[in-house]
Design a protein around this motif. Sequence first.
Motif, mmCIF file in Angstrom:
data_model
loop_
_atom_site.group_PDB
_atom_site.id
_atom_site.type_symbol
_atom_site.label_atom_id
_atom_site.label_comp_id
_atom_site.label_asym_id
_atom_site.label_seq_id
_atom_site.Cartn_x
_atom_site.Cartn_y
_atom_site.Cartn_z
ATOM 1 N N PHE A 1 67.165 31.152 97.227
ATOM 2 C CA PHE A 1 68.030 30.073 96.767
ATOM 3 C C PHE A 1 68.497 30.378 95.342
ATOM 4 O O PHE A 1 67.672 30.543 94.432
ATOM 5 N N PRO A 2 69.824 30.466 95.098
ATOM 6 C CA PRO A 2 70.331 30.800 93.752
ATOM 7 C C PRO A 2 70.316 29.567 92.853
ATOM 8 O O PRO A 2 71.344 28.978 92.550
ATOM 9 N N LYS A 3 69.130 29.178 92.409
ATOM 10 C CA LYS A 3 68.960 27.885 91.747
ATOM 11 C C LYS A 3 69.858 27.724 90.531
ATOM 12 O O LYS A 3 70.577 26.739 90.398
ATOM 13 N N ASP A 4 69.810 28.666 89.590
ATOM 14 C CA ASP A 4 70.577 28.492 88.352
ATOM 15 C C ASP A 4 72.085 28.480 88.597
ATOM 16 O O ASP A 4 72.775 27.581 88.113
ATOM 17 N N PRO A 5 72.657 29.453 89.327
ATOM 18 C CA PRO A 5 74.099 29.367 89.595
ATOM 19 C C PRO A 5 74.483 28.111 90.378
ATOM 20 O O PRO A 5 75.538 27.527 90.123
ATOM 21 N N ALA A 6 73.638 27.681 91.325
ATOM 22 C CA ALA A 6 73.950 26.474 92.086
ATOM 23 C C ALA A 6 73.899 25.242 91.203
ATOM 24 O O ALA A 6 74.744 24.343 91.316
ATOM 25 N N LEU A 7 72.925 25.169 90.296
ATOM 26 C CA LEU A 7 72.815 24.045 89.369
ATOM 27 C C LEU A 7 74.023 23.993 88.442
ATOM 28 O O LEU A 7 74.579 22.923 88.174
ATOM 29 N N LEU A 8 74.450 25.163 87.976
ATOM 30 C CA LEU A 8 75.622 25.220 87.101
ATOM 31 C C LEU A 8 76.872 24.782 87.857
ATOM 32 O O LEU A 8 77.706 24.041 87.311
ATOM 33 N N ALA A 9 77.016 25.190 89.113
ATOM 34 C CA ALA A 9 78.187 24.818 89.902
ATOM 35 C C ALA A 9 78.185 23.330 90.243
ATOM 36 O O ALA A 9 79.239 22.688 90.264
ATOM 37 N N PHE A 10 76.998 22.769 90.489
ATOM 38 C CA PHE A 10 76.914 21.379 90.932
ATOM 39 C C PHE A 10 76.970 20.391 89.766
ATOM 40 O O PHE A 10 77.668 19.379 89.825
ATOM 41 N N GLU A 11 76.251 20.688 88.680
ATOM 42 C CA GLU A 11 76.146 19.736 87.572
ATOM 43 C C GLU A 11 76.988 20.129 86.369
ATOM 44 O O GLU A 11 77.243 19.291 85.498
ATOM 45 N N GLY A 12 77.401 21.390 86.284
ATOM 46 C CA GLY A 12 78.083 21.842 85.085
ATOM 47 C C GLY A 12 77.103 22.058 83.948
ATOM 48 O O GLY A 12 75.885 21.975 84.128
ATOM 49 N N ASN A 13 77.633 22.322 82.756
ATOM 50 C CA ASN A 13 76.748 22.628 81.635
ATOM 51 C C ASN A 13 76.616 21.490 80.631
ATOM 52 O O ASN A 13 75.880 21.596 79.654
ATOM 53 N N ALA A 14 77.303 20.373 80.856
ATOM 54 C CA ALA A 14 77.306 19.284 79.870
ATOM 55 C C ALA A 14 75.906 18.742 79.606
ATOM 56 O O ALA A 14 75.553 18.434 78.457
ATOM 57 N N ASP A 15 75.084 18.624 80.660
ATOM 58 C CA ASP A 15 73.728 18.095 80.500
ATOM 59 C C ASP A 15 72.675 19.191 80.424
ATOM 60 O O ASP A 15 71.475 18.916 80.560
ATOM 61 N N ASN A 16 73.109 20.417 80.240
ATOM 62 C CA ASN A 16 72.169 21.547 80.213
ATOM 63 C C ASN A 16 72.421 22.442 78.998
ATOM 64 O O ASN A 16 72.505 23.662 79.112
ATOM 65 N N ILE A 17 72.583 21.803 77.846
ATOM 66 C CA ILE A 17 72.824 22.546 76.617
ATOM 67 C C ILE A 17 71.561 23.314 76.221
ATOM 68 O O ILE A 17 70.433 22.831 76.399
ATOM 69 N N ASN A 18 71.757 24.520 75.701
ATOM 70 C CA ASN A 18 70.676 25.410 75.251
ATOM 71 C C ASN A 18 69.785 25.882 76.411
ATOM 72 O O ASN A 18 68.651 26.310 76.189
ATOM 73 N N GLN A 19 70.280 25.817 77.619
ATOM 74 C CA GLN A 19 69.523 26.270 78.784
ATOM 75 C C GLN A 19 70.141 27.541 79.344
ATOM 76 O O GLN A 19 71.357 27.646 79.478
ATOM 77 N N ASP A 20 69.290 28.513 79.667
ATOM 78 C CA ASP A 20 69.752 29.766 80.264
ATOM 79 C C ASP A 20 69.928 29.597 81.774
ATOM 80 O O ASP A 20 69.034 29.093 82.464
ATOM 81 N N PHE A 21 71.086 29.999 82.280
ATOM 82 C CA PHE A 21 71.327 30.064 83.717
ATOM 83 C C PHE A 21 71.287 31.536 84.117
ATOM 84 O O PHE A 21 72.148 32.319 83.698
ATOM 85 N N LYS A 22 70.291 31.911 84.918
ATOM 86 C CA LYS A 22 70.031 33.317 85.217
ATOM 87 C C LYS A 22 70.767 33.771 86.478
ATOM 88 O O LYS A 22 70.615 33.172 87.546
ATOM 89 N N PHE A 23 71.547 34.850 86.345
ATOM 90 C CA PHE A 23 72.221 35.434 87.503
ATOM 91 C C PHE A 23 71.263 36.226 88.386
ATOM 92 O O PHE A 23 71.606 36.569 89.516
ATOM 93 N N SER A 24 70.048 36.485 87.893
ATOM 94 C CA SER A 24 69.055 37.184 88.711
ATOM 95 C C SER A 24 68.599 36.330 89.887
ATOM 96 O O SER A 24 67.989 36.849 90.836
ATOM 97 N N ASP A 25 68.874 35.017 89.844
ATOM 98 C CA ASP A 25 68.532 34.157 90.977
ATOM 99 C C ASP A 25 69.338 34.514 92.227
ATOM 100 O O ASP A 25 68.943 34.162 93.340
ATOM 101 N N VAL A 26 70.471 35.186 92.044
ATOM 102 C CA VAL A 26 71.280 35.606 93.190
ATOM 103 C C VAL A 26 70.659 36.869 93.783
ATOM 104 O O VAL A 26 70.666 37.930 93.165
ATOM 105 N N SER A 27 70.087 36.737 94.972
ATOM 106 C CA SER A 27 69.433 37.878 95.619
ATOM 107 C C SER A 27 69.452 37.660 97.129
ATOM 108 O O SER A 27 68.881 36.683 97.630
ATOM 109 N N PHE A 28 70.127 38.544 97.853
ATOM 110 C CA PHE A 28 70.190 38.396 99.302
ATOM 111 C C PHE A 28 70.404 39.750 99.966
ATOM 112 O O PHE A 28 70.897 40.700 99.346
ATOM 113 N N THR A 29 69.992 39.839 101.224
ATOM 114 C CA THR A 29 70.247 41.011 102.061
ATOM 115 C C THR A 29 70.658 40.517 103.444
ATOM 116 O O THR A 29 70.218 39.460 103.899
ATOM 117 N N GLY A 30 71.503 41.293 104.118
ATOM 118 C CA GLY A 30 71.913 40.929 105.463
ATOM 119 C C GLY A 30 72.390 42.148 106.220
ATOM 120 O O GLY A 30 73.075 43.005 105.650
#
Length: 469
Positions: free
Chosen positions: A130-159
């Motif tokens: 589950f790409p938690k940080d990118p999904a959180l950024l897409a869903f909530e935006g950054n207005a309520d998440n100041i000074n928080q790191d959103f990690k692209f390493s959360d994106v990980s999949f194989t198929g």
Amino acid sequence: MRKLAFIIFLSISVFSFGQNRPLLYNVDDLPQSLLQNPGARIDFTRHIGIPFFSQIHLSAGSTGVTAYDIFSNEDSNVNQRVRNVMNSITAGDFFSVNEQIEILSLGWKMGNRGYFSTGIYQEMDIFAYFPKDPALLAFEGNADNINQDFKFSDVSFTGEILTVYHAGFNYKVDRKLTVGGRFKLYSGIFNAESTNNKGVFRTLETPGGPNFYRHEVLGLDVTVNTSGYASLKNEEGMTVDEAVAELLSRSFFGQNVGLGVDLGFNYRVTDQFSINASIQDLGLMFHQKDIENYTYFGSFQTNGLEPLFPELDENEAAIPYWDVFEERLDRNLNEETTTNAYNTWRPLKFNASFEFGTGKSILPCDYLISKRPRFMNLFGMLISGVNRPKGPTYGVTAYWDRKVNDNLRFRLAYGVDEYTITKLGAMVSSRFENFNIYLAANDIIGYTNLAKANSASLQLGLQFIFKDL
């Protein structure tokens, strides 16, 4: 729109599939046990599967979220339900898809101690964290998440979708030890993978700077590799049905190949007690044709736009702030498409179990020894797992295997894995003359309400099995 896309992603994910198959492991009168452990003990001399029906395997699982969590009627606010899921799910939660259809299966006794088996099966395996940080950024935006790191390493999949050609040999060394191996040739149909990604996005407060906030993208390095996709994408006007037909046309002879092996053994410590273990799909896929890879990399910092309002005459154009910003962005954050070949490891599977028999019975059904002690009840425990990009997923299963007679057998199992701690399963195998039919279902509790289930699994097959005396 971004909320709708996120909800669709979750709703698809919760119906995903897993890969643990404990109900057929160590079942000595089913040829499918040789696919999980080529060194398993067996008590048949020949088998031939009904094409496309000797094994159909489907299983489903997701950790951290179910369909009920999103679509429940208890709370009419869907945004709040999604927000609750976002707060509870972690970047370690995952969704997976696995399907396997046995196209051809046959085997026969060789000499007094050997058994040769071969066949073809098609497999689909998809696994995504589950790409938690990118999904959180897409869903909530950054207005309520100041000074928080959103990690692209959360994106990980194989198929991948592939066809597997295999040949194996099972050999009884002596009365106690049986060993086996299986060679596999992989024919790739489709592959997509993105792992080991890097980079963060953050918004920092800068009250003393030129703006209240500074936005940063640091160390971005995200790569998506694909094979078997570019030709579908580039075919102008191709419909979904045509794309599916094209993929099916590659089922027997795909564009990319790979090699792998299975290894296993079974050792009888005593007549009643045995141990065994196996590994499956120790192998590599070599992607060299129909390749298209996408890479996004770079770093960027911005304090936002700083507009000026000079007095302009009618011949002067306004400063193109957005064009200037886009130029800076493109100069620092790069997108690159390549056709470089790449290799991927197959998801390595491992199994280990012990088994204890009670209720001795003499049955003339072992082709290696005309008559030997058999046990009507078998109690066992199996540890199994699959290697994944962030580490192995695993499960533990305890089972009771009852051989009612030489034509009817069932197994009841209780398992604990990363999907659920209440995984109840059942398997039944029945023979009519030489014709065999089996059915296995795992996580039976989940079938009572699939919306609330974290996992489900189903296997069935039809085949001819011969036990020459």
